[in-house]
Enzyme design. Structure first.
Site, PDB file in Angstrom:
ATOM      1  N   SER A  97       0.800  -1.216   0.000  1.00  0.00           N
ATOM      2  CA  SER A  97       0.000   0.000   0.000  1.00  0.00           C
ATOM      3  C   SER A  97       0.837   1.271   0.000  1.00  0.00           C
ATOM      4  O   SER A  97       0.314   2.344  -0.253  1.00  0.00           O
ATOM      5  CB  SER A  97      -0.966   0.005   1.179  1.00  0.00           C
ATOM      6  OG  SER A  97      -0.284   0.275   2.378  1.00  0.00           O
TER       7      SER A  97
ATOM      8  N   LYS B 194       0.883   4.581   7.034  1.00  0.00           N
ATOM      9  CA  LYS B 194       0.219   5.406   6.020  1.00  0.00           C
ATOM     10  C   LYS B 194       0.672   6.849   6.133  1.00  0.00           C
ATOM     11  O   LYS B 194       1.267   7.248   7.122  1.00  0.00           O
ATOM     12  CB  LYS B 194      -1.306   5.358   6.223  1.00  0.00           C
ATOM     13  CG  LYS B 194      -1.954   4.015   5.921  1.00  0.00           C
ATOM     14  CD  LYS B 194      -2.075   3.759   4.441  1.00  0.00           C
ATOM     15  CE  LYS B 194      -2.744   2.408   4.179  1.00  0.00           C
ATOM     16  NZ  LYS B 194      -1.954   1.281   4.723  1.00  0.00           N
TER      17      LYS B 194
END
Lengths: 189, 189
Positions: free
Chosen positions: A113, A151
């Site tokens: 990701s 993230k």
DNA sequence: TTGACACCCACACAAATGTGTGGTATACTC
DNA sequence: GAGTATACCACACATTTGTGTGGGTGTCAA
């Protein structure tokens, strides 16, 4: 190009023995401690410090090293690459790469990701523990399901949210808390 | 998802002043010459070498550095990779993340040509010196114009060539020699 | 032949550097 | 109160280290 910081300059030829002395100095500098004159003499089998001084003077004259007066171990290499046999430029090599260590923990990255940020599956992420972070920082966040994820933090106008660095992954608008901030990535090949 | 795991050994706490001394030592080691006791005293404003010895003893006891007796500038840091210096590391899951250190050197990556391999501009590449490599290995190669470049080695059928990990960069079919193989990538945020 | 250079040595000296042995004071824990 | 850690100082001493001066050999080119 994926070139690298290496200065190039015309090389002056070295004799075999000078080469050997230079090699020893490079080894020691690579180990983060330039040798003393007497250490060089010992390694080379010279009985006199004067001999070493002759060599250092020659190497300095030919542009392979610099010296600082009256300073112990004050030998600094000057980087250069010779055609043919590569001589690595230690001057431009990071003397040491510091990895954050205090108040940190490490986690192994799973998944893709964050691949657009150059963070790949299997990388080790070093996280410094902190409760807050700035917009755009890559953080380790704890989601409400107790999952930890890496993230990018977005704190634009409204409510902060988490953004992946991979178009295939949508932003995460769930509740989360900040565990820490990414300070290092280490990868093994 | 990017996730999970982690333990990290709690660090022994340092006082603010100890931190400051350690920071100075790190700076100097980074510049490839550890400081002398008197240099530390001068920097910190201490009037006595004994004061510095107290600090070094504390930092050594807490595991931040090692010292070699009767050796000028004989301070070695623990917890950072010093090219050649033993010991890096800090824990991760299995114990610690080790960065190759023997027979290696480090280079700072310039450019984007390996970005699809997750290697970004400014990353530190740790290279193990070797003259050969296998097909698909990422290597540091010396081109005939004395440029050093980081590329993927392709040894398919014919003549070996270098391949970038970025579609915008064409393969390199020029003459080159292998300096070493990529073993670690370290990135700082 | 002269000069420049590589290649060695001995030895003395001064400066830099690490070490040792004492101090003083504060703060904290047991 | 005793013990321990931090945070300083002074000063002497021994060792390490860089430097200086002087000597020698050989090779090679001008």
């Amino acid at each position: 190009m994926c070139g690298i910081l290496l200065p190039m300059k015309p090389q002056v030829e070295l004799t075999a023995k000078q080469e050997k002395v230079l090699k020893f100095i490079r080894e020691r500098v690579g180990e983060n401690l330039p040798p003393t004159i007497r250490e060089i003499a010992g390694e080379m089998g010279f009985a006199s410090t004067g001999t070493v001084r002759d060599y250092l003077a020659a190497l300095q004259r030919k542009g392979y090293l610099k010296r600082e007066n009256n300073k112990s171990r004050g030998i600094a290499l000057i980087g250069s690459i010779a055609a043919g046999e590569p001589k690595l430029a230690y001057e431009d090599i990071e003397g040491y790469v510091e990895i954050a260590r205090e108040n940190t923990f490490a986690l192994k990255v799973k998944g893709e990701s964050m691949i657009d940020a150059g963070i790949m599956d299997g990388d080790i992420a070093v996280i410094r523990k902190q409760k807050t972070a700035d917009n755009g920082d890559i953080i380790a966040a704890l989601l409400d399901n107790n999952e930890v994820t890496l993230k990018r933090l977005k704190t634009g106008g409204g409510k902060p949210f988490l953004e992946a660095a991979n178009k295939k992954y949508p932003p995460i608008h769930k509740e989360f808390s900040i565990i820490g901030k990414l300070v290092n990535i280490v990868r093994k090949y």
